[in-house]
Design a protein around this motif. Structure first.
Motif: not given
Length: 338
Positions: A190-192, A254-260, A267-274, A279-288
């Protein structure tokens, strides 16, 4: 982050795969665990609100509209649920994102059908706008092409609008399945986004299909927004647009910012994983929040629009039958009512 500042990277910062859930949960501090609990509770509340709303719709809304309105209402809680699962299990992020994307592709088609149903169905819509024309110079495809001619509203044009959203409903799951097959063989990451990888080509194709699917919805909304103003179609469309922007555009940025590596690894999250984690945390609050607003917008029970013939006859009767008020009593044709 300190390692990056000193020129030495933590091993997890260069990892191609997100950590396992146990490793991720153990690395959380007290505020992180509290945030996890709050976001999980918000997801649970969003699902309970949706279930209560679905029961209300099932009991109060006519059977011809029930399933469509429930599908549209389910968009926000489903995306919140998939984001919560991806937050708890970081390695499932690709599959949860695919699930949310496929579900929202169906919601786009259902929203178009909902607007047609709210007009009384396809036959009544054609009768209401038998002399009308669709304005096709609208976003996201042709908003700058103001010279485009208007298209007559016929069965054929309605079929083409439905086909425009249905193609996305069909091709999005197919492309997601192809992505998973290529991922198992190591050809899809996904990030390549290099030209040699499959992710960039599949993403571009999905982008084109998305624009072609959003265009018919915008065309139909421009046509019926005045007619369906009494049914709050404008706030409904706004909620649909918010979900689209937050689930796609926000995640892409957010994915583009993480890839750059603008979003640094933690740690233990890489830039792409973070980036996916944010994104997941923001979506939970927004969708709520969108789930709660949707309950207010869709909660009211609406009566069906009157057929065009009845509206015309009522207008003629009102013109032919002048009303006079005598001593507080209304009389028609000059004769007092007993």
């Amino acid at each position: 982050m300190e390692g990056e500042a000193n020129g030495t990277l933590h091993p997890s910062c260069g990892a191609s795969e997100p950590p396992y859930s146990e490793e991720h949960l153990q690395s959380l501090d007290l505020p992180g665990k509290f945030l996890f609990a709050i976001l999980t509770l918000m997801t649970l509340i969003a699902n309970l609100v949706f279930i209560e709303e679905a029961v209300y719709i099932y009991r109060k809304i006519p059977s011809s509209k029930r399933s469509i309105i429930i599908w549209v209402n389910a968009a926000a809680p489903v995306i919140a649920t998939t984001s919560c699962i991806g937050m708890w299990i970081p390695r499932s992020a690709m599959f949860t994102d695919f699930t949310a994307a496929v579900f929202f592709a169906i919601v786009i088609h259902k929203f178009l059908l909902m607007m047609i149903k709210e007009c009384g169905g396809q036959k009544l819509l054609l009768r209401r706008f038998e002399n009308g024309r669709f304005k096709i110079s609208t976003g996201p495809c042709c908003c700058c092409c103001l010279c485009l001619p208007r298209v007559r509203i016929t069965r054929r044009t309605l079929f083409l609008l439905k086909l425009g959203t249905f193609q996305f409903t069909f091709f999005r799951p197919v492309l997601m399945f192809l992505s998973i097959v290529l991922w198992t063989n190591g050809n899809y990451t996904p990030y390549n986004l290099s030209p040699k990888g499959a992710a960039i080509w599949i993403s571009c194709f999905i982008g084109v299909l998305t624009i072609l699917a959003l265009w018919p919805v915008a065309i139909m909304f421009q046509q019926v927004r005045t007619l369906l103003g009494c049914k709050k179609i404008i706030p409904k469309f706004a909620l649909y647009q918010f979900i689209l922007i937050l689930n796609h555009l926000q995640a892409a940025i957010i994915n583009i910012l993480a890839m750059q590596r603008i979003i640094p690894c933690a740690p233990p999250l890489s830039s792409s994983a973070r980036g996916a984690y944010v994104t997941q945390q923001l979506l939970i609050m927004e969708m709520f929040l969108i789930t709660l607003i949707s309950r207010v917008v869709y909660r009211r029970r609406y009566d069906d629009l009157e057929p065009p013939e009845c509206v015309a006859e009522e207008a003629e009767d009102n013109k032919q039958s002048p009303k006079i008020i005598l001593n507080g009593a209304v009389s028609e044709d000059g004769l007092p009512r007993v």
